[in-house]
Scaffold this active site. Structure first.
Site, PDB file in Angstrom:
ATOM      1  N   GLY A 149      -5.600  -0.159  -2.207  1.00  7.58           N
ATOM      2  CA  GLY A 149      -5.235  -1.286  -1.573  1.00  7.58           C
ATOM      3  C   GLY A 149      -6.617  -1.250  -1.198  1.00  7.58           C
ATOM      4  N   LYS A 189      -7.717  -5.166   4.109  1.00  9.09           N
ATOM      5  CA  LYS A 189      -8.717  -4.871   5.447  1.00  9.09           C
ATOM      6  C   LYS A 189      -8.254  -3.575   6.456  1.00  9.09           C
ATOM      7  CE  LYS A 189      -8.235 -10.086   7.112  1.00  9.09           C
ATOM      8  NZ  LYS A 189      -7.581 -10.605   8.665  1.00  9.09           N
ATOM      9  N   VAL A 190      -7.650  -2.590   6.171  1.00  7.29           N
ATOM     10  CA  VAL A 190      -7.286  -1.402   5.927  1.00  7.29           C
ATOM     11  C   VAL A 190      -7.778  -0.723   5.090  1.00  7.29           C
ATOM     12  CG1 VAL A 190      -5.900   0.882   7.379  1.00  7.29           C
ATOM     13  CG2 VAL A 190      -5.097  -1.884   8.084  1.00  7.29           C
ATOM     14  N   GLY A 191      -7.642  -0.665   3.991  1.00  5.70           N
ATOM     15  CA  GLY A 191      -8.366  -0.103   2.986  1.00  5.70           C
ATOM     16  C   GLY A 191     -10.073  -0.459   2.982  1.00  5.70           C
ATOM     17  N   ASP A 225      -7.470  -1.762  -6.314  1.00  6.79           N
ATOM     18  CA  ASP A 225      -6.905  -2.700  -6.203  1.00  6.79           C
ATOM     19  C   ASP A 225      -6.265  -3.620  -7.335  1.00  6.79           C
ATOM     20  OD1 ASP A 225      -5.389  -5.273  -5.020  1.00  6.79           O
ATOM     21  OD2 ASP A 225      -5.848  -4.217  -3.264  1.00  6.79           O
ATOM     22  N   ARG A 252       7.944  -2.352  11.493  1.00 12.95           N
ATOM     23  CA  ARG A 252       7.599  -1.683   9.947  1.00 12.95           C
ATOM     24  C   ARG A 252       9.278  -1.618   9.259  1.00 12.95           C
ATOM     25  NH1 ARG A 252       5.137   0.133  14.867  1.00 12.95           N
ATOM     26  NH2 ARG A 252       2.744   0.081  14.700  1.00 12.95           N
ATOM     27  N   ASN A 312       8.128  -2.402   0.122  1.00 11.91           N
ATOM     28  CA  ASN A 312       6.676  -1.227  -0.249  1.00 11.91           C
ATOM     29  C   ASN A 312       7.267  -0.373  -0.892  1.00 11.91           C
ATOM     30  OD1 ASN A 312       4.852  -3.455   0.648  1.00 11.91           O
ATOM     31  ND2 ASN A 312       4.799  -2.816   2.782  1.00 11.91           N
ATOM     32  N   VAL A 347       0.338   5.485   3.533  1.00  6.18           N
ATOM     33  CA  VAL A 347      -0.674   4.763   5.385  1.00  6.18           C
ATOM     34  C   VAL A 347       0.123   3.671   5.597  1.00  6.18           C
ATOM     35  CG1 VAL A 347      -2.260   3.303   6.096  1.00  6.18           C
ATOM     36  CG2 VAL A 347      -2.965   5.329   5.548  1.00  6.18           C
ATOM     37  N   HIS A 363       6.215   6.745  13.184  1.00  6.27           N
ATOM     38  CA  HIS A 363       5.850   5.880  13.522  1.00  6.27           C
ATOM     39  C   HIS A 363       5.829   4.317  13.332  1.00  6.27           C
ATOM     40  CE1 HIS A 363       1.615   4.012  12.910  1.00  6.27           C
ATOM     41  NE2 HIS A 363       1.779   3.294  12.368  1.00  6.27           N
TER      42      HIS A 363
END
Length: 304
Positions: free
Chosen positions: A6, A9-11, A31, A86, A93, A116, A173
């Site tokens: 992935g 942005k986070v990856g 990716d 979430r 997902n 994540v 989370h």
């Protein structure tokens, strides 16, 4: 090699922080979007070159390239949009994560997996069950991120150095997370010595809500999760044996089984080396048990 699946942005940020900390000589960004991981890798390498850091970041669309990975981070999937919880991402997902983990089994079956993708706790459960790995090798990044937010609120409320603050957040989370003022401190001094209960309750609520606020303001949370991922990886590769809240599979701990949820654990070169069972009071147990039921309810609707 560290593989990050992935390359959004986070990856990308996880790769940046991991490279700056020199956590491995090679980092692979994977990716399905053609060009994205390659471009991200080029951009990061240009930064690393100026910094004089000899970590090679590569980008690929081929899962086979993860062969030999010691750690695989799974960030792939749809991110939260403003107004979404979430849990809204669950069905979107679940199939993505299952497919990714099948490839991890195929090409990196000796690795540790750090999920994540949101909703984190159900995705960590799917990862554990799909992989068939020992539970010590699957641990999700959730509490480390929540902890960083709680720590910032403590800093703002007390004015004390961030470096002196220790904070702890367990549970789901998500909306049922459990920030623990009773297990948080400033230079070893209990947090309750600095702040009244009303203020502590306010910090707890702020910690629960702040991710949605960041998403509302800028569209996504990026830097804090990217850093949290690298902090967990660092405890593994440097065998730091840090106590970190991670989403891991429970088998009787805290009175629960067959669920994956955030609890404090010693993280070292063998992954989850020990789950630490806190002596929760009745109020804390109530919140934690509610979180477990929330995650179990989410899991029950997924075919694994």
């Amino acid at each position: 090699m560290i593989t990050i699946i992935g390359s959004g942005k986070v990856g990308g940020d996880a790769a940046v922080f991991s490279a700056l900390k020199r956590l491995d000589d090679q980092i692979l960004l994977l990716d399905v979007a053609e060009g994205l991981p390659q471009g991200e890798a080029m951009d990061i390498n240009h930064m690393l070159s100026e910094q004089g850091i000899d970590v090679e970041v590569k980008g690929s669309n081929n899962f086979e390239d993860m062969k030999g990975s010691n750690i695989v981070v799974v960030v792939a999937g749809s991110g939260r949009k403003p107004g979404m919880t979430r849990m809204d991402l669950l069905k979107i997902n679940a199939s993505i994560v299952k497919s990714v983990v099948d490839n991890v089994k195929k090409y990196a079956d000796d690795s540790m997996i750090i999920p994540v993708t949101n909703p984190l706790d159900p995705m960590a459960y799917i990862t554990y069950k799909t992989s068939g790995f020992d539970r010590s090798r699957v641990f999700g990044m959730g509490g480390m991120l929540d902890l960083s937010r709680f720590r910032q609120f403590i800093h703002e409320a007390t004015g004390h150095s961030r470096d002196s603050i220790r904070a702890l957040v367990i549970g789901e989370h998500g909306e049922n997370m459990l920030p623990l003022p009773r297990f948080s401190s400033v230079s070893g001094i209990p947090l309750s010595s600095f702040l009244p209960k009303e203020k502590l309750d306010e910090l707890v609520e702020n910690t629960k809500q702040v991710a949605a606020k960041v998403i509302e303001l800028k569209g996504a949370t990026v830097h804090a999760p990217g850093n949290a991922i690298s902090a967990i990886i660092e405890s593994v590769v440097r065998d730091r044996k840090q106590v970190i809240p991670v989403a891991t599979y429970l088998d009787g701990e805290y009175g629960h089984s067959d669920v994956t949820i955030g609890v404090p654990a010693i993280i070292g070169k063998k992954g989850v080396e020990k789950i630490i069972e806190l002596d929760l009071n009745d109020e804390e147990k109530q919140v934690f048990n509610k979180a477990v039921e929330s995650v179990k309810g989410a899991i029950s609707g997924i075919e694994i």
